[in-house]
Motif scaffolding. Structure first.
Motif, short mmCIF file in Angstrom:
data_model
loop_
_atom_site.label_atom_id
_atom_site.label_comp_id
_atom_site.label_asym_id
_atom_site.label_seq_id
_atom_site.Cartn_x
_atom_site.Cartn_y
_atom_site.Cartn_z
N ARG A 130 10.95 11.00 44.42
CA ARG A 130 9.74 10.59 45.19
C ARG A 130 8.90 9.44 44.41
O ARG A 130 8.57 8.31 45.33
N THR B 73 10.85 6.30 44.57
CA THR B 73 10.75 5.56 46.12
C THR B 73 9.39 5.21 46.41
O THR B 73 9.49 3.90 46.81
N ASP C 152 16.58 5.80 49.83
CA ASP C 152 15.58 6.32 50.72
C ASP C 152 16.06 6.97 51.91
O ASP C 152 15.77 7.91 52.39
#
Length: 174
Positions: free
Chosen positions: A90, A93, A119
């Motif tokens: 995360r 990302t 993603d």
């Protein structure tokens, strides 16, 4: 079940390499896969890639693949390690999103498509209830924005009118 690979996953404390295959991709499972599905995928992949099952010329590559499968399973089978790994994905990302927003396109054009593809793999499809809730939240935000904008506009108009009235009263008095 004993940990098949006692060593920690690569860069467990830092973000994963954006060019590297995620552990979910290594095992061929979706991002939110349950533990049973991860174990089943690991066993099936190890049956296919086990070095003892390969010919001599493919054995070195199979050993590397088996090591990668063991790393992926060791990380995803442990709730604590999986939580840390998911958090690092995360973070990567978010970092990619920030880079796309603030860094000129020519600087990161080479890895932009790869990051977007990664993603997209990590995103799950939203349920109908989640979509309805998002629409409701969007409408609520729009109404709030319009009310604030309208309120500020009305306040400015009233302030200008009061200023004009006070100025004309003062001009008549003097």
């Amino acid at each position: 079940m004993a940990d098949p690979n006692p060593s920690p996953p690569p860069r467990a404390s830092g973000p994963p390499d954006p060019d590297a295959e995620t552990f979910y991709e290594v095992l061929g499972v979706p991002f939110g896969a349950p533990q049973a599905e991860i174990a089943k995928a690991y066993r099936a992949a190890m049956k296919r890639a086990h070095p003892d099952q390969q010919r001599e010329e493919r054995r070195a590559a199979a050993e590397e693949r088996a090591k990668r499968l063991n790393q992926a399973y060791a990380t995803l089978a442990s709730p604590e390690k999986r939580r840390a790994y998911d958090q690092s994905i995360r973070q990567q990302t978010i970092q990619d999103q920030v880079m796309r927003q603030y860094v000129p396109g020519s600087f990161h054009a080479g890895w932009l498509a790869e990051a977007e593809a990664r993603d997209a793999k990590l995103r799950r499809e939203r349920t109908a209830a989640e979509k309805a809730e998002a629409r409701k939240a969007d409408r609520s935000a729009l109404v709030s924005l319009l009310l604030v904008f309208g309120g500020v506009t009305v306040a400015l108009i009233v302030a200008l009118l009061l200023f004009g009235v006070v100025e004309s009263l003062l001009a008549r008095m003097f």
